[in-house]
Design a protein around this motif. Structure first.
Motif, PDB file in Angstrom:
ATOM      1  N   HIS A 107       0.863  -1.175   0.000  1.00 12.00           N
ATOM      2  CA  HIS A 107       0.000   0.000   0.000  1.00 12.00           C
ATOM      3  C   HIS A 107       0.906   1.234   0.000  1.00 12.00           C
ATOM      4  CE1 HIS A 107      -3.308  -2.480   2.245  1.00 12.00           C
ATOM      5  NE2 HIS A 107      -3.072  -2.917   1.031  1.00 12.00           N
ATOM      6  N   MET A 108       0.766   2.084  -1.005  1.00 15.77           N
ATOM      7  CA  MET A 108       1.706   3.184  -1.170  1.00 15.77           C
ATOM      8  C   MET A 108       0.976   4.520  -1.304  1.00 15.77           C
ATOM      9  SD  MET A 108       4.639   3.540  -4.060  1.00 15.77           S
ATOM     10  CE  MET A 108       5.227   5.122  -4.597  1.00 15.77           C
ATOM     11  N   LEU A 109       1.449   5.500  -0.531  1.00 20.85           N
ATOM     12  CA  LEU A 109       0.963   6.873  -0.607  1.00 20.85           C
ATOM     13  C   LEU A 109       2.113   7.748  -1.085  1.00 20.85           C
ATOM     14  CD1 LEU A 109      -1.351   8.919  -0.014  1.00 20.85           C
ATOM     15  CD2 LEU A 109      -0.398   9.151   2.301  1.00 20.85           C
ATOM     16  N   LEU A 147      -1.613  15.348  -4.083  1.00 25.06           N
ATOM     17  CA  LEU A 147      -0.956  16.518  -4.650  1.00 25.06           C
ATOM     18  C   LEU A 147      -1.301  17.769  -3.853  1.00 25.06           C
ATOM     19  CD1 LEU A 147      -1.470  15.919  -8.483  1.00 25.06           C
ATOM     20  CD2 LEU A 147       0.326  15.060  -6.979  1.00 25.06           C
ATOM     21  N   SER A 148      -0.281  18.554  -3.537  1.00 27.24           N
ATOM     22  CA  SER A 148      -0.516  19.765  -2.749  1.00 27.24           C
ATOM     23  C   SER A 148      -1.049  20.909  -3.602  1.00 27.24           C
ATOM     24  CB  SER A 148       0.771  20.200  -2.043  1.00 27.24           C
ATOM     25  OG  SER A 148       1.805  20.435  -2.984  1.00 27.24           O
ATOM     26  N   ARG A 149      -0.633  20.953  -4.878  1.00 22.50           N
ATOM     27  CA  ARG A 149      -1.105  22.004  -5.779  1.00 22.50           C
ATOM     28  C   ARG A 149      -1.488  21.413  -7.132  1.00 22.50           C
ATOM     29  NH1 ARG A 149       3.179  27.004  -4.758  1.00 22.50           N
ATOM     30  NH2 ARG A 149       2.888  27.148  -2.494  1.00 22.50           N
ATOM     31  N   PRO A 150      -2.553  20.625  -7.163  1.00 23.55           N
ATOM     32  CA  PRO A 150      -2.939  19.991  -8.431  1.00 23.55           C
ATOM     33  C   PRO A 150      -3.380  21.026  -9.461  1.00 23.55           C
ATOM     34  CG  PRO A 150      -4.658  19.713  -6.781  1.00 23.55           C
ATOM     35  CD  PRO A 150      -3.473  20.298  -6.071  1.00 23.55           C
ATOM     36  N   LYS A 151      -3.129  20.707 -10.715  1.00 22.35           N
ATOM     37  CA  LYS A 151      -3.571  21.591 -11.792  1.00 22.35           C
ATOM     38  C   LYS A 151      -5.076  21.449 -11.979  1.00 22.35           C
ATOM     39  CE  LYS A 151       0.743  21.867 -14.337  1.00 22.35           C
ATOM     40  NZ  LYS A 151       1.386  21.734 -15.666  1.00 22.35           N
ATOM     41  N   LYS A 181      -7.792   4.891 -10.965  1.00 26.41           N
ATOM     42  CA  LYS A 181      -6.690   5.527 -10.257  1.00 26.41           C
ATOM     43  C   LYS A 181      -7.239   6.340  -9.078  1.00 26.41           C
ATOM     44  CE  LYS A 181      -3.667   3.969 -13.143  1.00 26.41           C
ATOM     45  NZ  LYS A 181      -4.591   3.106 -13.878  1.00 26.41           N
ATOM     46  N   ILE A 182      -6.517   6.283  -7.965  1.00 26.20           N
ATOM     47  CA  ILE A 182      -6.984   6.928  -6.744  1.00 26.20           C
ATOM     48  C   ILE A 182      -6.111   8.127  -6.446  1.00 26.20           C
ATOM     49  CG2 ILE A 182      -7.581   6.547  -4.319  1.00 26.20           C
ATOM     50  CD1 ILE A 182      -7.367   3.493  -5.014  1.00 26.20           C
ATOM     51  N   HIS A 183      -6.735   9.258  -6.139  1.00 27.50           N
ATOM     52  CA  HIS A 183      -5.970  10.455  -5.854  1.00 27.50           C
ATOM     53  C   HIS A 183      -6.681  11.288  -4.807  1.00 27.50           C
ATOM     54  CE1 HIS A 183      -8.940  11.752  -8.819  1.00 27.50           C
ATOM     55  NE2 HIS A 183      -8.815  12.971  -8.321  1.00 27.50           N
ATOM     56  N   ARG A 184      -5.942  12.189  -4.180  1.00 34.66           N
ATOM     57  CA  ARG A 184      -6.503  13.113  -3.212  1.00 34.66           C
ATOM     58  C   ARG A 184      -5.695  14.400  -3.263  1.00 34.66           C
ATOM     59  NH1 ARG A 184      -4.273  13.671   1.759  1.00 34.66           N
ATOM     60  NH2 ARG A 184      -6.256  13.671   2.847  1.00 34.66           N
ATOM     61  N   LYS A 185      -6.245  15.441  -2.678  1.00 33.92           N
ATOM     62  CA  LYS A 185      -5.545  16.719  -2.632  1.00 33.92           C
ATOM     63  C   LYS A 185      -4.955  16.908  -1.241  1.00 33.92           C
ATOM     64  CE  LYS A 185      -6.026  21.691  -3.362  1.00 33.92           C
ATOM     65  NZ  LYS A 185      -6.905  22.815  -3.758  1.00 33.92           N
ATOM     66  N   GLY A 186      -3.716  17.398  -1.192  1.00 37.45           N
ATOM     67  CA  GLY A 186      -3.065  17.649   0.082  1.00 37.45           C
ATOM     68  C   GLY A 186      -1.658  17.094   0.111  1.00 37.45           C
ATOM     69  N   ARG A 187      -1.054  17.140   1.275  1.00 33.16           N
ATOM     70  CA  ARG A 187       0.302  16.645   1.467  1.00 33.16           C
ATOM     71  C   ARG A 187       0.286  15.299   2.188  1.00 33.16           C
ATOM     72  NH1 ARG A 187       3.901  20.855   0.692  1.00 33.16           N
ATOM     73  NH2 ARG A 187       2.979  22.943   0.642  1.00 33.16           N
ATOM     74  N   VAL A 188       1.451  14.689   2.242  1.00 32.60           N
ATOM     75  CA  VAL A 188       1.609  13.487   3.075  1.00 32.60           C
ATOM     76  C   VAL A 188       1.825  13.972   4.502  1.00 32.60           C
ATOM     77  CG1 VAL A 188       2.919  11.384   3.486  1.00 32.60           C
ATOM     78  CG2 VAL A 188       2.646  12.231   1.150  1.00 32.60           C
ATOM     79  N   ASP A 189       0.710  14.134   5.212  1.00 27.89           N
ATOM     80  CA  ASP A 189       0.768  14.635   6.584  1.00 27.89           C
ATOM     81  C   ASP A 189       0.023  13.686   7.512  1.00 27.89           C
ATOM     82  OD1 ASP A 189      -1.894  15.122   5.984  1.00 27.89           O
ATOM     83  OD2 ASP A 189      -1.636  17.292   5.778  1.00 27.89           O
ATOM     84  N   THR A 190      -0.134  14.090   8.764  1.00 27.47           N
ATOM     85  CA  THR A 190      -0.752  13.210   9.763  1.00 27.47           C
ATOM     86  C   THR A 190      -2.158  12.777   9.352  1.00 27.47           C
ATOM     87  OG1 THR A 190       0.515  14.332  11.489  1.00 27.47           O
ATOM     88  CG2 THR A 190      -1.335  12.987  12.199  1.00 27.47           C
TER      89      THR A 190
END
Length: 359
Positions: free
Chosen positions: A145-147, A179-183, A197-206
């Motif tokens: 499982h990879m983020l 992605l922190s700043r997606p187009k 495909k799975i995606h989300r907006k933001g950073r790898v944070d808590t």
């Protein structure tokens, strides 16, 4: 360990606008010598502007495949070597390369049944990609499982290779991009057959880590966690894992910098240094502001080192007497520091006399 070998550049591939991968040819006679574990790095040596410089770059190739050694190099603002590589290295060049090294790696066995969580940000994907490919190829019963975090879709390193692995190992490999700043056309990437495909907006944070593990719980209870990226990302990820009671011995970390040091500690000027190195006893003095490592290099000696950033631990030695201050330490854990080990590339003297030994 400090010997260098000249390897020929086989391929130079532009991975993104500011990152390049370099593949090296290893002669048949050196195949066993250059054996490595997934997650380890190579140290490269260059002469730039009349000065010898070394930098460490993680291998993104897999030891389970018969493929050339490959590293990924992303431009860094004011980065002397990273920019030199991106601007100058070409096919056919000979590069001085040290044997693979590093303590960030996965020990894999064919009959393992595990869940691997891989967390990467930016160029931190390089050792993670090596681990990912090797797990999928070697451990047929294990799951990954990879983020993976980036600024935008254009900055995703090895995107084509990751997509190919997703398709080939769809039953054992989950990949989520964040992605922190997606187009604005971010959603277009997932059209035309890419809706899975799975995606989300933001950073790898808590919050991202908590969401990810809740969304994709482990298949096998035997679980390991591998983290690579800049300092803040690592701190957030480790905290999130500790908050859900993941034991520290199951968390493996490789830092790719990203922490700006505000350390203004000053050392003792002209402290006496006694160093046991390569069977020789060296006696010299440490000028104000110099580290133990730079003092030995300037004295014409050959201590082991590579990154000089307090990350790789190649320059580790044991403090036999005296006190030092390490300006940065991302390479040693607390137990090693408690035993007296220091990073000589980061250590300045706090006492009039320092004695170290390179084991």
């Amino acid at each position: 360990m400090t010997d260098f070998y000249q390897l020929k550049v086989l391929e130079v591939k532009k991975e993104t606008a500011d990152a390049t991968s370099i593949a090296f040819d290893v002669p048949l006679a050196l195949y066993k010598t250059f054996n490595y574990k997934p997650g380890q790095y190579l140290t490269l040596k260059f002469n730039i502007g009349g000065e010898e410089v070394r930098r460490s770059y993680s291998l993104c190739s897999s030891p389970a495949l018969e493929e050339p050694l490959r590293i990924g190099v992303k431009r860094v603002k004011d980065g002397l070597v990273s920019n030199y590589i991106n601007d100058n290295i070409k096919v056919g060049d000979l590069v001085d390369v040290m044997l693979p090294n590093g303590r960030f790696f996965a020990e894999l066995k064919k009959d393992n049944y595990k869940t691997y969580y891989l967390f990467a940000a930016g160029s931190g994907i390089t050792p993670i990609l090596s681990i990912l490919k090797t797990v999928l190829l070697t451990e047929e019963r294990s799951f990954v499982h990879m983020l993976y975090g980036n600024r935008s879709q254009d900055s995703i390193l090895f995107n084509e290779e990751l997509e190919k692995l997703q398709k080939e190992y769809a039953d054992r490999f989950i990949l989520v991009h964040t992605l922190s700043r997606p187009k604005s056309n971010w959603s277009d990437l997932w059209l035309s057959g890419k809706k899975d495909k799975i995606h989300r907006k933001g950073r790898v944070d808590t919050l991202a880590i908590e969401w990810f593990i809740n969304e994709y719980p482990p298949y096998a209870q035997n679980t390991e966690y591998y983290i690579c990226g800049p300092g803040t990302m690592i701190e957030n990820t480790k905290k999130a894992l500790q908050d859900i009671d993941v034991p520290n011995e199951r968390i493996f970390i490789e830092s790719f910098g990203g922490v700006t040091s505000s350390d203004v500690t000053e050392g003792i000027d002209n402290a006496s240094l006694v160093a046991q190195l390569n069977g020789e006893t060296i006696k010299t003095t440490i000028s104000n502001g110099k580290t133990i490592l730079r003092t030995l290099i300037d004295a014409g000696k050959n201590p082991p080192y590579s990154c000089e950033g307090g990350v790789c631990s190649t320059c580790m030695c044991k403090l036999k007497s005296g006190k030092v201050h390490m300006k940065n330490n991302l390479g040693l854990d607390k137990s090693e520091v408690d035993k007296g080990y220091i990073l000589s590339c980061q250590s300045i003297p706090l006492t009039e006399k320092i004695e170290v030994i390179y084991e």
